[in-house]
Design a protein around this motif. Sequence first.
Motif, PDB file in Angstrom:
ATOM      1  N   MET A 274      10.021  -7.458  -3.525  1.00  0.00           N
ATOM      2  CA  MET A 274       8.257  -8.027  -3.511  1.00  0.00           C
ATOM      3  C   MET A 274       7.677  -7.479  -4.591  1.00  0.00           C
TER       4      MET A 274
ATOM      5  N   HIS B 161      -0.032  -3.376   1.020  1.00  0.00           N
ATOM      6  CA  HIS B 161       0.406  -2.345   1.233  1.00  0.00           C
ATOM      7  C   HIS B 161       1.321  -2.258   2.888  1.00  0.00           C
TER       8      HIS B 161
ATOM      9  N   GLN C 114       3.877  -5.663   3.071  1.00  0.00           N
ATOM     10  CA  GLN C 114       5.226  -5.373   2.879  1.00  0.00           C
ATOM     11  C   GLN C 114       5.526  -3.793   3.648  1.00  0.00           C
ATOM     12  N   ASP C 115       5.248  -3.014   4.007  1.00  0.00           N
ATOM     13  CA  ASP C 115       5.309  -1.825   5.590  1.00  0.00           C
ATOM     14  C   ASP C 115       5.807  -3.091   6.521  1.00  0.00           C
TER      15      ASP C 115
ATOM     16  N   TYR D 187       1.401  -9.895  -0.907  1.00  0.00           N
ATOM     17  CA  TYR D 187       1.066  -9.199   0.307  1.00  0.00           C
ATOM     18  C   TYR D 187       0.825  -7.212   0.026  1.00  0.00           C
TER      19      TYR D 187
ATOM     20  N   ARG E 202       9.571  -4.539   6.217  1.00  0.00           N
ATOM     21  CA  ARG E 202      10.588  -4.151   5.759  1.00  0.00           C
ATOM     22  C   ARG E 202      10.415  -3.069   7.099  1.00  0.00           C
TER      23      ARG E 202
ATOM     24  N   PRO F 234       1.967  -4.491  -4.405  1.00  0.00           N
ATOM     25  CA  PRO F 234       1.318  -4.750  -3.498  1.00  0.00           C
ATOM     26  C   PRO F 234      -0.346  -5.181  -4.758  1.00  0.00           C
TER      27      PRO F 234
ATOM     28  N   THR G 287       8.962 -12.462  -3.706  1.00  0.00           N
ATOM     29  CA  THR G 287       8.621 -11.877  -4.983  1.00  0.00           C
ATOM     30  C   THR G 287       7.384 -12.736  -5.182  1.00  0.00           C
TER      31      THR G 287
END
Length: 108
Positions: free
Chosen positions: A99, A82, A85-86, A80, A89, A102, A76
């Motif tokens: 997190m 989207h 972040q994807d 980052y 993951r 975005p 957090t």
Amino acid sequence: LKVLDVSSSKFVLFPESICKLEQLNTLILGSNELVVVPECICKLNSLEKLILWDNNIYKLPDCLNDMPILKELDLTGMEYNHKEQDELRARFPYLKIKMSLPCNCHFD
């Protein structure tokens, strides 16, 4: 030593001496200036939580997937988008990754 909290310590480089603390189950490195987490982190076979909030991490080792007990990764406060972040993951499917929302940022 089970929990180590070195938040707000102004670390720019990850202190690799931490990687010798084999019994550590929670490592809190929030609010530093880290950009890379080294491979040696994967020597911490008892680590359950890796808390890295509010740093500038752009590189995490793939071996995090091989850590048998690691369940939580806190990212957090880092910017980052989207896609990033994807990708995180997808890279670490077995981890609960925390997190922030975005950002609308684009880094080249």
